[in-house]
Design an enzyme around this catalytic site. Structure first.
Site, PDB file in Angstrom:
ATOM      1  CB  THR A   1      97.638  46.874  62.114  1.00 55.31           C
ATOM      2  OG1 THR A   1      97.436  47.994  62.991  1.00 55.31           O
ATOM      3  CG2 THR A   1      99.049  46.358  62.261  1.00 55.31           C
ATOM      4  CE1 TYR A   2      90.823  48.445  57.303  1.00 55.69           C
ATOM      5  CE2 TYR A   2      89.649  46.461  57.958  1.00 55.69           C
ATOM      6  CZ  TYR A   2      89.689  47.657  57.264  1.00 55.69           C
ATOM      7  OH  TYR A   2      88.612  48.052  56.519  1.00 55.69           O
TER       8      TYR A   2
ATOM      9  CD  GLU B   1     101.954  44.789  61.585  1.00 52.93           C
ATOM     10  OE1 GLU B   1     102.011  43.995  60.620  1.00 52.93           O
ATOM     11  OE2 GLU B   1     101.461  44.508  62.687  1.00 52.93           O
TER      12      GLU B   1
ATOM     13  CG  ASP C   1      92.262  39.955  65.638  1.00 55.65           C
ATOM     14  OD1 ASP C   1      92.796  38.884  65.286  1.00 55.65           O
ATOM     15  OD2 ASP C   1      92.896  40.960  65.992  1.00 55.65           O
TER      16      ASP C   1
ATOM     17  NE  ARG D   1      89.315  34.894  61.172  1.00 57.73           N
ATOM     18  CZ  ARG D   1      89.335  34.087  62.223  1.00 57.73           C
ATOM     19  NH1 ARG D   1      88.817  32.878  62.133  1.00 57.73           N
ATOM     20  NH2 ARG D   1      89.894  34.470  63.344  1.00 57.73           N
TER      21      ARG D   1
ATOM     22  CB  ALA E   1      91.923  35.106  54.624  1.00 54.83           C
TER      23      ALA E   1
ATOM     24  CB  ALA F   1      88.760  43.357  66.091  1.00 51.29           C
TER      25      ALA F   1
ATOM     26  CG  HIS G   1      97.585  45.042  57.895  1.00 53.00           C
ATOM     27  ND1 HIS G   1      97.770  44.275  59.025  1.00 53.00           N
ATOM     28  CD2 HIS G   1      98.818  45.252  57.386  1.00 53.00           C
ATOM     29  CE1 HIS G   1      99.067  44.040  59.192  1.00 53.00           C
ATOM     30  NE2 HIS G   1      99.716  44.630  58.203  1.00 53.00           N
TER      31      HIS G   1
END
Length: 296
Positions: free
Chosen positions: A52-53, A20, A113, A111, A130, A55, A81
């Protein structure tokens, strides 16, 4: 390596390794990450990588840029993500359209952060959880392979562990194909979690997520990001014996190596390594285990 659906890869019965990354915010960070991927990590032949994505979608454009660039330049299967906090259905549909056009067919539906209060990031979402995002992606992009998150040590916002599993069941029923876990440091938590899911009738592949400890400051950051994360006493004692972050890095890599070795010996469906955009620990875990390729 051909671009594939992660659910198809998991269906072949081999233990998969994946990495990741997070989107860098500076040009120097981009150059460093792509050098690390091309020089250090690509030779390890990961089955796939994920991006990743932030918040509330705060790194949305960076994420899309990194996903498409990795897939096009390295011909790697990439999992994007996707979070629903602060997002409308139209925005999610637009993102999925972009991924479809780029040949990206793997989504990790989360969902996300909860963002800070005030400003654009706190706007109302069209999705309450989610499971609703999973359902939307499944209907809008039926060809996608959809992963969801699991929490061996418990979700910090759901102290009721029975209710937590029910929420996961809702994501599975909505169309999820596999589960990737939050980080953990004691494999007993993972295997107990898988057994509890099976008792609840959830039998999708559960891929354990491993994040090596690299610095003392990083441990504090882990505790904040993964609220509820439990550092075993033996790991804390080992860290206390070190004199600097170089020593902490070695201890963390040794601990993660032992975790991965045990997971491999017990035939888990895959191992997902949270690299923090740093290849050192990943490379040494590989070497310590005598692995020449992560595509087992």
């Amino acid at each position: 390596m051909a671009i594939e659906r992660v659910s198809d890869l998991l269906g072949r019965g081999k233990t998969l390794f994946s990495f990741e990354f997070f989107p860098p915010r500076t040009e120097q960070g981009w150059n460093r990450l792509f050098h690390s991927i091309g020089t250090d990590l690509l030779p390890l032949e990961p089955a796939y990588v994920s991006v990743t994505y932030g918040a509330g979608g705060s790194t949305r454009e960076y994420t899309h840029r990194l996903v498409t660039r990795i897939q096009s330049e390295f011909n790697l299967t990439v999992v994007a993500h996707l979070t629903c906090v602060g997002s409308s259905r139209a925005e999610i549909a637009g993102i999925l359209d972009q991924y479809r056009a780029a040949g990206v067919c793997n989504i990790l539906a989360l969902r996300g952060d909860l963002p800070r209060q005030g400003g654009e990031e706190s706007r109302r979402s069209d999705f309450s959880c989610a499971a609703e995002l999973v359902s939307f992606v499944r209907n809008y992009m039926p060809e996608a392979s959809i992963g969801v998150a699991g929490f061996p040590e418990g979700h910090p916002d759901t102290p009721n562990r029975l209710l937590e599993i029910e929420y996961l069941r809702q994501k599975v029923d909505a169309g999820a194909d596999y589960i990737v876990t939050q980080l953990f440091f004691d494999n007993r938590d993972y295997f107990d979690y898988v057994e509890r899911l099976a008792l609840a009738g959830i039998t999708l592949p559960v891929v354990p997520g491993i994040m090596p400890v690299t610095t003392r400051k990083g441990m504090q950051r882990m505790a904040e990001l993964a609220a509820g994360a439990r550092f075993p006493a033996a790991l804390l004692r080992a860290v206390e014996r070190t004199h600097d972050d170089q020593g902490v890095n070695r201890v963390g890599t040794h601990w993660a190596t032992a975790q991965v070795a045990d997971l491999l010996n017990r035939d888990v469906p895959g191992v997902h390594l949270y690299t923090l955009n740093n290849s050192w620990s990943t490379i040494h875990i590989c070497r310590n285990l005598g692995l020449e390729s992560y595509r087992l």
